[in-house]
Design an enzyme around this catalytic site. Structure first.
Site, mmCIF file in Angstrom:
data_model
loop_
_atom_site.group_PDB
_atom_site.id
_atom_site.type_symbol
_atom_site.label_atom_id
_atom_site.label_comp_id
_atom_site.label_asym_id
_atom_site.label_seq_id
_atom_site.Cartn_x
_atom_site.Cartn_y
_atom_site.Cartn_z
ATOM 1 N N SER A 137 0.850 -1.202 0.000
ATOM 2 C CA SER A 137 0.000 0.000 0.000
ATOM 3 C C SER A 137 0.880 1.244 0.000
ATOM 4 O O SER A 137 2.046 1.183 0.429
ATOM 5 C CB SER A 137 -0.872 -0.011 1.257
ATOM 6 N N TYR A 150 -1.887 -0.848 10.399
ATOM 7 C CA TYR A 150 -1.922 -1.075 8.945
ATOM 8 C C TYR A 150 -0.646 -0.544 8.284
ATOM 9 O O TYR A 150 0.009 -1.257 7.505
ATOM 10 C CB TYR A 150 -3.166 -0.406 8.360
ATOM 11 N N LYS A 154 2.258 -2.807 6.374
ATOM 12 C CA LYS A 154 2.615 -2.679 4.958
ATOM 13 C C LYS A 154 4.093 -2.291 4.805
ATOM 14 O O LYS A 154 4.748 -2.698 3.846
ATOM 15 C CB LYS A 154 1.696 -1.669 4.266
HETATM 16 P P1 NAP Z 1 -11.232 -6.558 0.815
HETATM 17 O O1 NAP Z 1 -12.215 -6.162 -0.229
HETATM 18 O O2 NAP Z 1 -11.517 -6.277 2.240
HETATM 19 O O3 NAP Z 1 -10.888 -8.110 0.619
HETATM 20 C C1 NAP Z 1 -9.930 -8.708 1.453
HETATM 21 C C2 NAP Z 1 -9.814 -10.177 1.093
HETATM 22 O O4 NAP Z 1 -8.856 -10.763 2.020
HETATM 23 C C3 NAP Z 1 -11.119 -10.931 1.256
HETATM 24 O O5 NAP Z 1 -11.272 -11.868 0.209
HETATM 25 C C4 NAP Z 1 -10.939 -11.652 2.585
HETATM 26 O O6 NAP Z 1 -11.586 -12.908 2.681
HETATM 27 C C5 NAP Z 1 -9.443 -11.920 2.591
HETATM 28 N N1 NAP Z 1 -8.985 -12.154 3.958
HETATM 29 C C6 NAP Z 1 -8.974 -11.264 4.998
HETATM 30 N N2 NAP Z 1 -8.560 -11.883 6.127
HETATM 31 C C7 NAP Z 1 -8.330 -13.173 5.786
HETATM 32 C C8 NAP Z 1 -7.910 -14.308 6.520
HETATM 33 N N3 NAP Z 1 -7.651 -14.259 7.840
HETATM 34 N N4 NAP Z 1 -7.775 -15.474 5.859
HETATM 35 C C9 NAP Z 1 -8.066 -15.577 4.528
HETATM 36 N N5 NAP Z 1 -8.468 -14.541 3.790
HETATM 37 C C10 NAP Z 1 -8.600 -13.347 4.411
HETATM 38 O O7 NAP Z 1 -9.797 -5.869 0.523
HETATM 39 P P2 NAP Z 1 -9.213 -5.154 -0.778
HETATM 40 O O8 NAP Z 1 -9.554 -3.718 -0.692
HETATM 41 O O9 NAP Z 1 -9.523 -5.926 -2.000
HETATM 42 O O10 NAP Z 1 -7.646 -5.243 -0.447
HETATM 43 C C11 NAP Z 1 -6.815 -6.241 -1.015
HETATM 44 C C12 NAP Z 1 -5.369 -5.860 -0.682
HETATM 45 O O11 NAP Z 1 -5.085 -4.563 -1.193
HETATM 46 C C13 NAP Z 1 -5.076 -5.822 0.817
HETATM 47 O O12 NAP Z 1 -3.809 -6.361 1.075
HETATM 48 C C14 NAP Z 1 -5.091 -4.333 1.128
HETATM 49 O O13 NAP Z 1 -4.308 -4.023 2.244
HETATM 50 C C15 NAP Z 1 -4.512 -3.779 -0.162
HETATM 51 N N6 NAP Z 1 -4.863 -2.381 -0.404
HETATM 52 C C16 NAP Z 1 -6.162 -1.984 -0.443
HETATM 53 C C17 NAP Z 1 -6.443 -0.648 -0.666
HETATM 54 C C18 NAP Z 1 -7.872 -0.159 -0.704
HETATM 55 O O14 NAP Z 1 -8.066 1.064 -0.608
HETATM 56 N N7 NAP Z 1 -8.845 -1.009 -0.864
HETATM 57 C C19 NAP Z 1 -5.416 0.288 -0.852
HETATM 58 C C20 NAP Z 1 -4.106 -0.159 -0.817
HETATM 59 C C21 NAP Z 1 -3.828 -1.487 -0.597
HETATM 60 P P3 NAP Z 1 -13.204 -13.034 2.841
HETATM 61 O O15 NAP Z 1 -13.802 -12.567 1.555
HETATM 62 O O16 NAP Z 1 -13.380 -14.477 3.059
HETATM 63 O O17 NAP Z 1 -13.550 -12.189 4.017
#
Ligand code: NAP
Length: 245
Positions: A137, A150, A154
């Protein structure tokens, strides 16, 4: 530029929702690819499978290290890995509790180490020229209010990835990070739906907007592919210029 993953077995963690789901759906459209989507909850994985029946689903809690190692060992060899699963827990530094801090590190850092170790050991044994992309991130490099756990997690992912790049490079395994700004997935909405909060962040992004999920997917697939064959150990901002300012 055509990217081919033909013949590859690719594992995406956090494949059930958000960015990971879109990575799985995009990969599933590529010819002769075997995609494995790992997530915690079966509901999201089942709905992914309904949309893309060729995707193999792996329901496991990444915080359970032994169960995760077993689940990943059962699908080896993996030629390309996306460590995408992540969680955020928002609290001020003074109010953050140890339990919440630990939970963020379990998924965001220790699971990256755990899954990558199982996958990379097999790559080395089988002399697979592998690729690993870790979804970090912009928060690894810029402090954000209420994001102590967080941001720290990261930052740890960036440095873990660099050491992996150093140690796995001689085995022809590349390890890179992507570092997106806010993406309005479920996680993104958690922190940034409020215009009062979003406004100042948007003002710091030269392109003046948050990232689309597809913009993260494209960067991940490029780094994962042979088109990035000399790229190893980088942290690639997908932030419209946020980190440049
Ligand atoms: P999201 O929509 O919240 O999805 C997170 C995914 O991770 C879900 O499929 C969830 O599983 C899975 N997960 C969470 N805890 C878990 C566990 N204990 N075991 C197995 N699976 C688990 O997140 P996202 O926004 O797509 O983010 C994806 C990545 O991008 C993350 O690493 C996040 O830090 C990074 N990121 C996001 C943003 C943003 O603004 N969205 C910005 C920068 C970086 P379930 O579906 O089963 O709950």
């Amino acid at each position: 530029m055509d990217i081919s993953f033909s013949g590859k077995r690719i594992l995406v963690t956090g494949g059930g929702r958000g960015i990971g789901r879109e990575i799985c759906l995009t990969l599933a459209k590529c010819p002769q690819v075997t995609v494995f989507a790992l997530s915690q909850g079966k509901t999201h994985l089942d709905s992914l499978k309904a949309l893309a029946p060729s995707v193999n689903i792996v329901p496991v809690d990444l915080a359970d290290h032994e169960a995760t190692r077993k689940a990943v060992a059962a699908i080896l060899p993996i030629h390309a890995l996306v460590n995408n699963a992540g969680v955020a827990h928002l609290a001020s530094f003074l109010d953050m509790e140890m339990d919440a801090f630990d939970k963020v590190f379990e998924v965001n850092v220790k699971a990256v180490f755990n899954v990558s170790q199982v996958v990379a050991k097999c790559m080395v044994e089988q002399k697979i020229a592998g690729s690993i992309v870790n979804v970090s991130s912009q928060a690894s490099q810029a402090a954000l209010q209420d994001h102590a756990a967080y941001c720290a997690s990261k930052g740890a992912v960036d440095m873990l990835s660099k050491v992996m790049a150093l140690e796995l490079g001689p085995h022809n395994i590349r390890v890179n990070c992507v570092n997106p700004t806010v993406v309005l997935t479920e996680m993104g909405r958690l922190g940034w739906s409020d215009p009062v909060k979003a406004g100042p962040m948007l003002a710091k992004i030269p392109l003046g907007r948050f990232a689309e999920v597809s913009e993260v997917v494209n960067a991940v697939l490029f780094l994962l592919s042979d088109k990035a064959s000399m790229i190893n150990g980088i942290t690639l901002p997908i932030d419209g210029g946020f980190l440049a300012t």
